[in-house]
Design a protein around this motif. Structure first.
Motif, PDB file in Angstrom:
ATOM      1  N   VAL A   1       4.343   3.280  -8.579  1.00  0.00           N
ATOM      2  CA  VAL A   1       2.906   3.332  -8.892  1.00  0.00           C
ATOM      3  C   VAL A   1       2.327   4.678  -8.455  1.00  0.00           C
ATOM      4  CG1 VAL A   1       0.705   2.383  -8.080  1.00  0.00           C
ATOM      5  CG2 VAL A   1       2.477   0.857  -8.923  1.00  0.00           C
TER       6      VAL A   1
ATOM      7  N   LEU B   1       0.864  -1.189   0.000  1.00  0.00           N
ATOM      8  CA  LEU B   1       0.000   0.000   0.000  1.00  0.00           C
ATOM      9  C   LEU B   1       0.898   1.236   0.000  1.00  0.00           C
ATOM     10  CD1 LEU B   1      -2.915  -0.995   2.393  1.00  0.00           C
ATOM     11  CD2 LEU B   1      -3.033  -0.575  -0.065  1.00  0.00           C
TER      12      LEU B   1
ATOM     13  N   PHE C   1      -2.859   3.581  -3.140  1.00  0.00           N
ATOM     14  CA  PHE C   1      -2.709   2.623  -4.242  1.00  0.00           C
ATOM     15  C   PHE C   1      -2.258   1.276  -3.700  1.00  0.00           C
ATOM     16  CE2 PHE C   1      -1.547   6.860  -5.724  1.00  0.00           C
ATOM     17  CZ  PHE C   1      -2.350   7.021  -6.840  1.00  0.00           C
ATOM     18  N   LEU C   2      -2.817   0.215  -4.265  1.00  0.00           N
ATOM     19  CA  LEU C   2      -2.321  -1.132  -3.964  1.00  0.00           C
ATOM     20  C   LEU C   2      -1.468  -1.568  -5.152  1.00  0.00           C
ATOM     21  CD1 LEU C   2      -2.110  -3.793  -2.461  1.00  0.00           C
ATOM     22  CD2 LEU C   2      -4.333  -4.450  -3.399  1.00  0.00           C
ATOM     23  N   ALA C   3      -0.150  -1.582  -4.950  1.00  0.00           N
ATOM     24  CA  ALA C   3       0.776  -2.020  -6.003  1.00  0.00           C
ATOM     25  C   ALA C   3       0.945  -3.527  -5.865  1.00  0.00           C
ATOM     26  CB  ALA C   3       2.110  -1.314  -5.837  1.00  0.00           C
ATOM     27  N   ARG C   4       0.557  -4.256  -6.907  1.00  0.00           N
ATOM     28  CA  ARG C   4       0.614  -5.723  -6.835  1.00  0.00           C
ATOM     29  C   ARG C   4       1.674  -6.264  -7.777  1.00  0.00           C
ATOM     30  NH1 ARG C   4      -5.747  -6.364  -7.447  1.00  0.00           N
ATOM     31  NH2 ARG C   4      -5.190  -4.922  -9.089  1.00  0.00           N
TER      32      ARG C   4
END
Lengths: 192, 215
Positions: free
Chosen positions: A96, A50, A60-63
């Motif tokens: 991100v 996160l 933002f959730l960077a996956r």
């Protein structure tokens, strides 16, 4: 006699499957066949971070998915995640936010230290506290308290949405000695 | 102080427990108290990246194309002419052609624009449900080769003092697009929430932000 024999043969022919099948068409306008997902296939390891833009409070959730080794075996339906996460992966996660913010200095990891309010920059946020891996957890959660225009937050992982938010809330309240009632969570795995 | 006999102490304990339970029950049953929503943080989800097993390099995990952008925006895509863009809008803006468009002075090159109110733009609300002020609008920016930016300018009004939730919803839809297809940025200027969605091939134009003129 012959008439009844012809009738019986005709009835038999009509009852055969070949006579019942409709003609198949292969026109170019036909819709493509449905895609059938292999839902039993184990999902790739996904590590989620996160990251936050403190100028807008966007979160933002960077996956990051990790391709498995050739002979890697899933455990409990999911592929194992690497035990060591290189800094370049974490940097990519922060990217991100950096790409979407007007000021690079306002991008931070979601897990913030006690000194964050005095100096709200990335050095006062913890990369390792801001990530959860899909081989151990299903959800990543965050809990914050609001100081003026800025959300001050901590991150938690959990097997359920409630557990992830609860863990984040516990960490936030013990670290900042505030009531962290602003919460959120998301599944770590991207939708299939 | 004289201590209470044991049976009375037990009764008093039960009474306190009953009172606490009753108070809890009132809290639980009172709809006004039970329905106070805890603030929920929206989490925006950019497309995932897939790393090789040695964690040396990454590539986009999804195979999105410009068609995905067009589906999201109700038919708009980069490079469309002003007339074509206007033709896609549910409510047409009269008299749209390149020569008649206003110049966007924040750019050094010949950039022109027209705008439309957000509440007239159906699909361009990209499924957002939160409120926006009536004067919120979308600017369509063109270079000679066609459309290169959508700029959402969200403002509040007495019925919707804070358009932040709508900004988050709209931004979230564009964040879910691959960066190589649509570059979305959220910022605040002049009391507005601004979401710029830009063609990544637009060169230096991608970096320019709008600022309201000082009055």
């Amino acid at each position: 006699m012959i008439r009844s024999l012809v009738g019986a043969v005709a009835g038999l022919l009509l009852a055969m499957p070949a006579c019942q099948a409709a003609a198949l068409s292969f026109g170019i306008d036909d819709a493509p066949p449905p895609i059938v997902l292999d839902t039993t296939k184990p999902r790739l390891c996904t590590i989620g971070w996160l990251v936050a833009d403190t100028a807008t409070n966007d979160l933002f959730l960077a996956r990051m998915q990790v391709a498995p080794a050739l002979n890697e075996k899933p455990a409990g339906g999911s592929l194992p995640c690497p035990t060591e996460v290189p800094p370049r992966m974490a940097a990519r996660a922060l990217d991100v936010c950096l790409a979407r913010a007007t000021d690079a200095k306002t991008c931070v990891f979601g897990d913030m230290t006690r000194g964050f309010l005095d100096r709200p920059d990335v050095r006062n946020s913890a990369e390792n506290g801001s990530r959860c891996a899909s081989d151990l957890y299903r959800y990543i959660g965050i809990a914050c308290w609001r100081s003026g225009d800025i959300n001050v937050c901590n991150v938690g992982c959990g097997r359920t949405d409630l557990e992830a938010r609860g863990t984040a809330q516990g960490r936030c309240e013990s670290k900042h000695q505030k009531s962290c009632t602003i919460t959120g969570s998301s599944e770590i795995l991207a939708p299939q | 102080m004289v201590a209470s006999p044991a049976p009375f102490r037990k009764q008093r304990g039960r009474l306190v427990l009953a009172l606490l339970a009753g108070w809890g029950g009132v809290l639980w049953a009172d709809p006004a108290l039970a329905q106070i929503p805890a603030p929920v943080l929206p989490i925006l989800t950019p497309p995932p990246a897939t790393w090789d097993h040695d964690l040396l390099s990454a590539r986009p995990a999804l195979g999105q194309t410009l068609t995905d952008l067009s589906v999201l925006t109700g038919g708009l895509t980069w490079g469309m002419t002003p007339v074509d863009v206007n033709g896609v809008l549910p409510v047409r803006v009269p008299g749209i052609n390149w020569a008649g468009l206003a110049s966007a002075t924040e750019y050094q090159s010949d950039i022109r624009y027209f705008w439309a109110r957000l509440d007239s733009l159906g699909a361009l609300r990209v499924g957002s449900t939160a409120c926006v002020g009536r004067n919120s609008y979308v600017v369509f920016l063109f270079q000679a080769s066609g459309l290169f930016r959508l700029s959402y300018r969200l403002t509040g009004d007495p019925a919707c003092p804070n358009p932040g939730a709508a900004a988050s919803q709209i931004f979230g839809r564009y964040v879910a697009m691959e960066w190589s297809l649509a570059q979305s940025i959220h910022y605040r200027a002049g009391g507005l929430d601004i979401i710029d969605v830009t063609d990544p091939t637009a060169g230096y134009l991608t970096t320019i932000r709008w600022q309201p003129r000082a009055r």
